[in-house]
Design a protein around this motif. Structure first.
Motif: not given
Length: 190
Positions: A64-77, A121-126
């Motif tokens: 996500l960081e490489i392509i410039g997408i935040t976790v928030e952007d991902f969750a909104i999509a 996003t849960t996986l990233l959080s835990i």
């Protein structure tokens, strides 16, 4: 990389992922997909979900960081995808169209329904809270549960009956719609 076998931690992570994946709550969506496309390949959907979750667990944040997408952007999509699936369930309309029925096992079933934005996003959080081995084992346990639900979806469909499916579809359509709106509001600040 922390690889410690801790049964209590594995049970905690398994429970969290089970709640987020919510394959039981997704039964009406799965039945709806099955009715729209014909056959659902339980093994393929489970296998692809497992791969998506493991890859995202290991390299998701970096990708996500490489392509410039935040976790928030991902969750909104993801909230938009859930929103449209919910509309299909509630209104009895067909928004998702795919002329190749074999792909329904992957899109929208494996992603975003099983290994969707909530799960990823849960996986990233835990990952920050629990050790990697516990998370990997919990993913495997959940994928096994998903496999059996998908494998026996026809039996579940028979047990619920047409009326039961219609009721559950509408109820979970509302729940899915609310989840989509919650994700959208949480990450947009509205």
């Amino acid at each position: 990389m922390n690889l410690v076998f801790d049964i209590v931690e594995i049970l905690k992570v398994t429970t969290v992922l089970f709640a987020v994946i919510d394959i039981i709550g997704s039964i009406p969506v799965v039945i709806n997909l099955k009715q729209n496309v014909g056959n659902i390949n339980a093994f393929k959907a489970s296998w692809v979900s497992l791969l998506i979750m493991l890859i995202f667990l290991l390299v998701g944040q970096s990708i996500l960081e490489i392509i410039g997408i935040t976790v928030e952007d991902f969750a909104i999509a993801g909230s938009f995808v859930l929103f449209f699936i919910a509309l299909e369930m509630l209104l009895g309309i067909k928004i998702y169209r795919d002329d190749i029925p074999a792909t329904a096992s992957i899109i929208p079933l494996a992603f975003p329904l099983i290994a969707g934005t909530g799960t990823l996003t849960t996986l990233l959080s835990i990952r920050a809270e629990y050790n990697l081995l516990s998370i990997i084992i919990a993913i495997f346990f959940n994928v096994i549960i998903v496999y059996f639900v998908l494998k026996y979806i026809t039996l579940l469909e028979k047990l619920l009956g047409v009326g039961g499916i219609a009721i559950i579809k509408k109820v979970f359509g509302i729940v899915l719609l609310a989840l989509a709106i919650k994700l959208f509001r949480k990450y947009t600040g509205l």
